[in-house]
Motif scaffolding. Structure first.
Motif, PDB file in Angstrom:
ATOM      1  N   LEU A   1      31.887  52.529  39.622  1.00  9.51           N
ATOM      2  CA  LEU A   1      32.778  52.311  40.578  1.00  9.51           C
ATOM      3  C   LEU A   1      33.186  51.267  40.140  1.00  9.51           C
ATOM      4  N   MET A   2      32.738  50.147  39.486  1.00 10.79           N
ATOM      5  CA  MET A   2      33.517  48.851  39.223  1.00 10.79           C
ATOM      6  C   MET A   2      35.306  49.715  38.502  1.00 10.79           C
ATOM      7  N   THR A   3      35.081  50.512  37.709  1.00 16.71           N
ATOM      8  CA  THR A   3      36.164  50.708  36.994  1.00 16.71           C
ATOM      9  C   THR A   3      37.031  51.020  38.215  1.00 16.71           C
ATOM     10  N   TYR A   4      36.886  52.023  39.056  1.00 19.06           N
ATOM     11  CA  TYR A   4      37.908  51.507  40.269  1.00 19.06           C
ATOM     12  C   TYR A   4      38.148  51.111  40.776  1.00 19.06           C
ATOM     13  N   VAL A   5      37.727  49.972  40.916  1.00 15.33           N
ATOM     14  CA  VAL A   5      37.706  48.532  41.872  1.00 15.33           C
ATOM     15  C   VAL A   5      39.250  47.680  40.565  1.00 15.33           C
ATOM     16  N   GLY A   6      38.602  47.976  39.188  1.00 17.16           N
ATOM     17  CA  GLY A   6      39.186  46.775  38.016  1.00 17.16           C
ATOM     18  C   GLY A   6      40.168  47.344  38.277  1.00 17.16           C
ATOM     19  N   ALA A   7      40.786  48.465  38.167  1.00 18.83           N
ATOM     20  CA  ALA A   7      41.512  49.410  38.052  1.00 18.83           C
ATOM     21  C   ALA A   7      42.934  49.156  39.671  1.00 18.83           C
ATOM     22  N   VAL A   8      42.143  48.708  40.800  1.00 18.05           N
ATOM     23  CA  VAL A   8      43.112  48.285  42.060  1.00 18.05           C
ATOM     24  C   VAL A   8      43.292  46.884  41.812  1.00 18.05           C
ATOM     25  N   PHE A   9      42.010  45.915  41.778  1.00 18.60           N
ATOM     26  CA  PHE A   9      42.327  44.217  41.441  1.00 18.60           C
ATOM     27  C   PHE A   9      41.761  43.880  40.047  1.00 18.60           C
ATOM     28  N   ASN A  10      42.439  42.292  40.616  1.00 15.49           N
ATOM     29  CA  ASN A  10      41.942  41.580  39.424  1.00 15.49           C
ATOM     30  C   ASN A  10      41.124  40.776  39.624  1.00 15.49           C
ATOM     31  N   GLY A  11      40.689  39.756  39.115  1.00 17.92           N
ATOM     32  CA  GLY A  11      39.674  38.898  39.069  1.00 17.92           C
ATOM     33  C   GLY A  11      39.988  38.251  40.359  1.00 17.92           C
ATOM     34  N   ILE A  12      41.098  37.038  40.021  1.00 19.86           N
ATOM     35  CA  ILE A  12      41.468  36.070  41.419  1.00 19.86           C
ATOM     36  C   ILE A  12      41.049  37.221  42.149  1.00 19.86           C
ATOM     37  N   THR A  13      41.963  38.473  42.422  1.00 22.00           N
ATOM     38  CA  THR A  13      41.809  39.510  43.904  1.00 22.00           C
ATOM     39  C   THR A  13      40.844  39.009  44.009  1.00 22.00           C
ATOM     40  N   LEU A  14      39.811  39.474  43.552  1.00 20.13           N
ATOM     41  CA  LEU A  14      38.693  39.664  44.284  1.00 20.13           C
ATOM     42  C   LEU A  14      37.540  38.690  44.194  1.00 20.13           C
ATOM     43  N   LEU A  15      37.878  37.359  43.776  1.00 19.88           N
ATOM     44  CA  LEU A  15      37.525  35.995  44.327  1.00 19.88           C
ATOM     45  C   LEU A  15      37.836  35.684  45.255  1.00 19.88           C
ATOM     46  N   ILE A  16      38.767  36.176  45.963  1.00 22.02           N
ATOM     47  CA  ILE A  16      39.512  35.724  47.248  1.00 22.02           C
ATOM     48  C   ILE A  16      39.048  36.404  48.257  1.00 22.02           C
ATOM     49  N   LEU A  17      38.724  37.710  47.614  1.00 23.43           N
ATOM     50  CA  LEU A  17      37.794  38.341  48.554  1.00 23.43           C
ATOM     51  C   LEU A  17      36.887  38.119  49.108  1.00 23.43           C
ATOM     52  N   ALA A  18      36.069  37.196  48.031  1.00 24.45           N
ATOM     53  CA  ALA A  18      34.596  37.445  48.250  1.00 24.45           C
ATOM     54  C   ALA A  18      34.158  36.328  48.618  1.00 24.45           C
ATOM     55  N   GLU A  19      35.648  34.747  49.108  1.00 25.74           N
ATOM     56  CA  GLU A  19      35.628  33.813  49.691  1.00 25.74           C
ATOM     57  C   GLU A  19      35.897  33.980  51.407  1.00 25.74           C
TER      58      GLU A  19
END
Length: 236
Positions: free
Chosen positions: A170-188
């Motif tokens: 599932l994370m392969t599909y997430v990585g295709a849409v978001f990059n690491g910085i975007t995930l960190l922003i969403l996590a915050e």
């Protein structure tokens, strides 16, 4: 005759009382040490808890705003550019304030000294004991993580390894849409919003989470019953 008997009894009484004192101090010493360590660990955890639950709105707002601006800057610029701009901004503030105070002291002919002297005199050295404590605390988490990685990749439990495989897929599909910085922003955003929302609507959320947990548990049990070797291991 009463005096000798009293004299003979006094050593036993004094010895018993003296023997009771060390045991009392020894018994009271170990419980006293545990609360001290518990209070130290609880202090940091309580500070994080108060931060994400917005107990101090100004403090949480400052931390949330600063980290969010930094992450957004990293999303638009490179790490080197962001760090360079931050250092330049900090130096601009401190140098301007230093020159301003020097001019004021020259005009007023005062001898207030360095404006940052109170901060320059602060002892920020890290003791060896504190360093070893941090290293030991980190090693506990590192060893736990290594043990978990070996357990998952060497398939100690087939269901847990399959869960990891599905999650990574599932994370392969997430990585295709978001990059690491975007995930960190969403996590915050989630870290600073979900806890306070859960605190307000705890009863309703727990109800639906319990339903989802029961359904997930029943599905996992059905999968475990059909997988070869799992049912046999449970029976043993």
């Amino acid at each position: 005759m009463a005096e000798p008997s009293a004299a003979t009894q006094s050593p036993s009484v004094s010895s018993s009382s003296s023997g009771a004192e060390p045991s009392a101090t020894g018994g009271g010493g170990s419980p006293g040490a545990c609360p001290a360590l518990g209070a130290k660990s609880c202090g940091s955890s309580c500070a994080v808890h108060d931060l994400i639950f917005w107990r101090d709105v100004k403090k949480t707002g400052f931390v949330f705003g600063t980290t969010l601006i930094m992450l957004l800057s990293l999303a638009a610029f490179s790490v080197i550019s962001v760090v360079s701009y931050l250092i330049l901004a900090l130096l601009s503030v401190t140098i301007s304030f230093r020159v301003y105070k020097s001019v004021i002291q020259a005009v007023q002919k005062s001898e207030e000294g360095h404006p940052f002297k109170a901060y320059l005199d602060v002892d920020i050295t890290l003791s060896s004991e504190a360093f070893h404590n941090y290293v030991n605390a980190a090693m506990v988490h590192i060893n736990r993580a290594l043990k978990l990685i070996i357990r998952l990749f060497l398939v100690e439990d087939l269901v847990d390894s399959l869960k990891l495989a599905v999650f990574m897929w599932l994370m392969t599909y997430v990585g295709a849409v978001f990059n690491g910085i975007t995930l960190l922003i969403l996590a915050e955003l989630l870290i600073f919003s979900v806890p306070i929302i859960y605190e307000k609507y705890k009863t309703q959320i727990d109800h639906y989470v319990g339903i989802a947990r029961d359904q997930t548990k029943s599905i996992v049990e059905k999968i475990q019953a059909k997988l070869p070797g799992i049912a046999k291991k449970k029976a043993e």
